[in-house]
Design an enzyme around this catalytic site. Structure first.
Site, PDB file in Angstrom:
ATOM      1  N   GLY A  71       0.797  -1.223   0.000  1.00  0.00           N
ATOM      2  CA  GLY A  71       0.000   0.000   0.000  1.00  0.00           C
ATOM      3  C   GLY A  71       0.826   1.268   0.000  1.00  0.00           C
ATOM      4  O   GLY A  71       0.486   2.244  -0.672  1.00  0.00           O
ATOM      5  N   THR A  72       1.916   1.276   0.759  1.00  0.00           N
ATOM      6  CA  THR A  72       2.745   2.485   0.840  1.00  0.00           C
ATOM      7  C   THR A  72       3.337   2.831  -0.514  1.00  0.00           C
ATOM      8  O   THR A  72       3.297   3.989  -0.949  1.00  0.00           O
ATOM      9  CB  THR A  72       3.853   2.308   1.890  1.00  0.00           C
ATOM     10  OG1 THR A  72       3.251   2.236   3.194  1.00  0.00           O
ATOM     11  CG2 THR A  72       4.832   3.477   1.857  1.00  0.00           C
ATOM     12  N   ASN A 152      -8.270   3.765   8.259  1.00  0.00           N
ATOM     13  CA  ASN A 152      -7.679   2.589   8.888  1.00  0.00           C
ATOM     14  C   ASN A 152      -7.736   2.629  10.410  1.00  0.00           C
ATOM     15  O   ASN A 152      -7.572   1.598  11.064  1.00  0.00           O
ATOM     16  CB  ASN A 152      -6.223   2.436   8.441  1.00  0.00           C
ATOM     17  CG  ASN A 152      -5.416   3.703   8.660  1.00  0.00           C
ATOM     18  OD1 ASN A 152      -5.724   4.743   8.070  1.00  0.00           O
ATOM     19  ND2 ASN A 152      -4.390   3.639   9.490  1.00  0.00           N
ATOM     20  N   GLN A 180      -7.604  -0.198   3.150  1.00  0.00           N
ATOM     21  CA  GLN A 180      -8.436  -0.741   4.223  1.00  0.00           C
ATOM     22  C   GLN A 180      -9.830  -1.124   3.722  1.00  0.00           C
ATOM     23  O   GLN A 180     -10.531  -1.889   4.366  1.00  0.00           O
ATOM     24  CB  GLN A 180      -8.552   0.270   5.362  1.00  0.00           C
ATOM     25  CG  GLN A 180      -8.913  -0.333   6.709  1.00  0.00           C
ATOM     26  CD  GLN A 180      -7.854  -1.288   7.244  1.00  0.00           C
ATOM     27  OE1 GLN A 180      -8.138  -2.450   7.501  1.00  0.00           O
ATOM     28  NE2 GLN A 180      -6.636  -0.807   7.398  1.00  0.00           N
ATOM     29  N   SER A 200      -3.553  -3.348  -1.003  1.00  0.00           N
ATOM     30  CA  SER A 200      -2.508  -4.134  -0.351  1.00  0.00           C
ATOM     31  C   SER A 200      -3.067  -5.479   0.044  1.00  0.00           C
ATOM     32  O   SER A 200      -4.182  -5.576   0.570  1.00  0.00           O
ATOM     33  CB  SER A 200      -1.980  -3.392   0.892  1.00  0.00           C
ATOM     34  OG  SER A 200      -0.877  -4.091   1.444  1.00  0.00           O
ATOM     35  N   HIS A 202      -2.046  -7.777   2.354  1.00  0.00           N
ATOM     36  CA  HIS A 202      -2.007  -8.300   3.726  1.00  0.00           C
ATOM     37  C   HIS A 202      -3.161  -7.811   4.600  1.00  0.00           C
ATOM     38  O   HIS A 202      -3.316  -8.272   5.731  1.00  0.00           O
ATOM     39  CB  HIS A 202      -0.656  -8.004   4.387  1.00  0.00           C
ATOM     40  CG  HIS A 202      -0.465  -6.592   4.845  1.00  0.00           C
ATOM     41  ND1 HIS A 202      -0.489  -6.246   6.173  1.00  0.00           N
ATOM     42  CD2 HIS A 202      -0.219  -5.457   4.170  1.00  0.00           C
ATOM     43  CE1 HIS A 202      -0.271  -4.943   6.294  1.00  0.00           C
ATOM     44  NE2 HIS A 202      -0.101  -4.453   5.083  1.00  0.00           N
ATOM     45  N   THR A 238      11.906  -7.015 -10.647  1.00  0.00           N
ATOM     46  CA  THR A 238      11.378  -8.356 -10.861  1.00  0.00           C
ATOM     47  C   THR A 238      10.127  -8.571 -10.016  1.00  0.00           C
ATOM     48  O   THR A 238      10.117  -8.300  -8.825  1.00  0.00           O
ATOM     49  CB  THR A 238      12.433  -9.412 -10.486  1.00  0.00           C
ATOM     50  OG1 THR A 238      13.595  -9.202 -11.297  1.00  0.00           O
ATOM     51  CG2 THR A 238      11.909 -10.826 -10.710  1.00  0.00           C
ATOM     52  N   CYS A 328       1.712   1.684  11.593  1.00  0.00           N
ATOM     53  CA  CYS A 328       2.908   2.359  11.079  1.00  0.00           C
ATOM     54  C   CYS A 328       3.463   3.386  12.061  1.00  0.00           C
ATOM     55  O   CYS A 328       4.574   3.871  11.905  1.00  0.00           O
ATOM     56  CB  CYS A 328       2.579   3.036   9.753  1.00  0.00           C
ATOM     57  SG  CYS A 328       1.935   1.892   8.523  1.00  0.00           S
TER      58      CYS A 328
END
Length: 384
Positions: A71-72, A152, A180, A200, A202, A238, A328
């Site tokens: 996400g970042t 979030n 989120q 994202s 996760h 990659t 974070c």
């Protein structure tokens, strides 16, 4: 001691089906997707299938979806990539809100140092951004508007369609951080007036270290990373094959179970809020965020009369994982910038705890967790 996880908004456990999909890639597909031999072609085909599955889950064309490290990076690439491209057209003004994730706010602040001007919009007491405020902030040189889909820390859902309609009418690129929101809100990029959207894996029971960025076909964009020609020259490096396969599996699972998951998570969240009110006192529990426009899995509660650090320590000692806000910034216990922006009282600000639910949580587990913490909550309430 039983350990209980109520911090799914920070990161969620890997779904077993996702782990199986990734392990198959680790064992069988190890070529570089940029190589022309059979191993490379197999890797490229797997990457393409993964992209198609995620694109189908969010309603965009596969060639509008780019893999990132999370996400970042997606937020950074979206904001800096479009802002710098628009700067060449003489536009150097960015609009955002005061409750954005730091991946957005700090990218905007970094662009200020490059000469961009920034308007940071305030929010109301529930954390909502006003579309009228967005419209009033637009200037002839506005290059980008960036507002998150859902917060979030509080779960508040923003009026993205209204803001996006304003942006589209003015011809201004609109970025939405949906990290989120994915898996909790239906997302159809064919219908939404959005030009860029960040995701994202996760947060939806996928792997850490893999994300995606939707970029509308018509949009001017400058890459953040330089190197090879991967991701159609918009994201060098990659590709993470196993991560992409895991993300695809997680996205399908999340979207296909969205309705029933929302109903169950709403039940968990409301049950937990009532338990906290019953134990600590309804008059001393404040729910931070919008009462109805909210994600089903996040409950941000203030325990008035206590303090966040004491609460987090006691929850952890009881074996229950919760958070004071964004993961974070969890290294230091400091007041949440989101709650500060909402203008809540000092007593609520300094006693806020975020609970977030998901895969593996049950009503029976909530009951066990409640029993584990009832003693220390009663003690804190009595001493307050």
């Amino acid at each position: 001691m039983e350990r209980i996880y109520f911090d799914h908004a920070a990161s969620s456990p890997l779904h077993p089906d996702v782990a199986d999909a990734m392990m198959a890639v680790y064992k069988e597909t190890f070529g570089n997707a940029s190589s022309t031999h059979s191993f490379g072609r197999a890797a490229k085909a797997l990457l393409g299938r993964s992209r198609e599955r995620i694109a189908a889950a969010v309603g965009c064309a596969p060639n509008e979806l780019y893999f990132t490290s999370g996400g970042t990076e997606s937020d950074n690439a979206a904001i800096a990539g479009v802002a710098r491209a628009m700067h060449k057209q003489g536009k150097a003004h960015i609009i955002t809100s005061s409750v954005e994730h730091h991946a957005v706010l700090r990218t905007c602040e970094a662009l200020q140092k490059e000469g961009f001007e920034l308007t940071v919009l305030s929010v109301d007491a529930s954390g909502l951004v006003s579309p009228a405020d967005v419209e009033a902030a637009i200037r002839p040189d506005t290059a980008l508007i960036t507002v998150m889909y859902a917060n979030n820390e509080t779960g508040t859902i923003q009026p993205i369609e209204a803001i996006g309609t304003i942006a589209r009418e003015r011809g201004i690129p609109f970025h939405v951080d949906a990290v989120q929101a994915l898996g909790s809100i239906p997302i159809d990029l064919k219908m939404l007036p959005v030009d860029l959207m960040s995701f994202s894996a996760h947060k939806i029971n996928g792997p850490q270290g893999i994300g995606a960025l939707y970029i509308a076909k018509h949009l001017p964009f400058e890459p953040l990373l330089f190197g090879g020609s991967q991701e159609r020259k918009r994201r060098a490096g990659t590709e993470n094959l196993a991560g992409a396969a895991g993300f695809a599996a997680a996205a399908e699972l999340a979207v296909n179970s969205l309705t029933e998951k929302k109903l169950f998570l709403d039940k968990l969240r409301l049950n937990w809020i009532e338990r906290m009110k019953g134990t600590y006192g309804a008059e001393r529990i404040a729910v931070n965020g919008h009462p109805t426009e909210t994600l089903p899995h996040i409950a941000n509660l203030s325990f008035i009369g206590s303090d966040t650090e004491t609460l987090l320590m006691n929850f952890d000692l009881a074996g229950i994982a919760v958070s004071g806000g964004s993961a974070c910034t969890a290294g230091a216990i400091e007041p949440s910038h989101v709650l500060i922006a909402m203008g809540i009282s000092e007593a609520r600000l300094t006693s806020a705890v975020r609970f977030s639910f998901g895969l593996g949580n049950t009503l029976e587990e909530l009951e066990r967790a409640h029993k584990k913490i009832a003693t220390f909550l009663n003690r804190i309430r009595t001493n307050a």
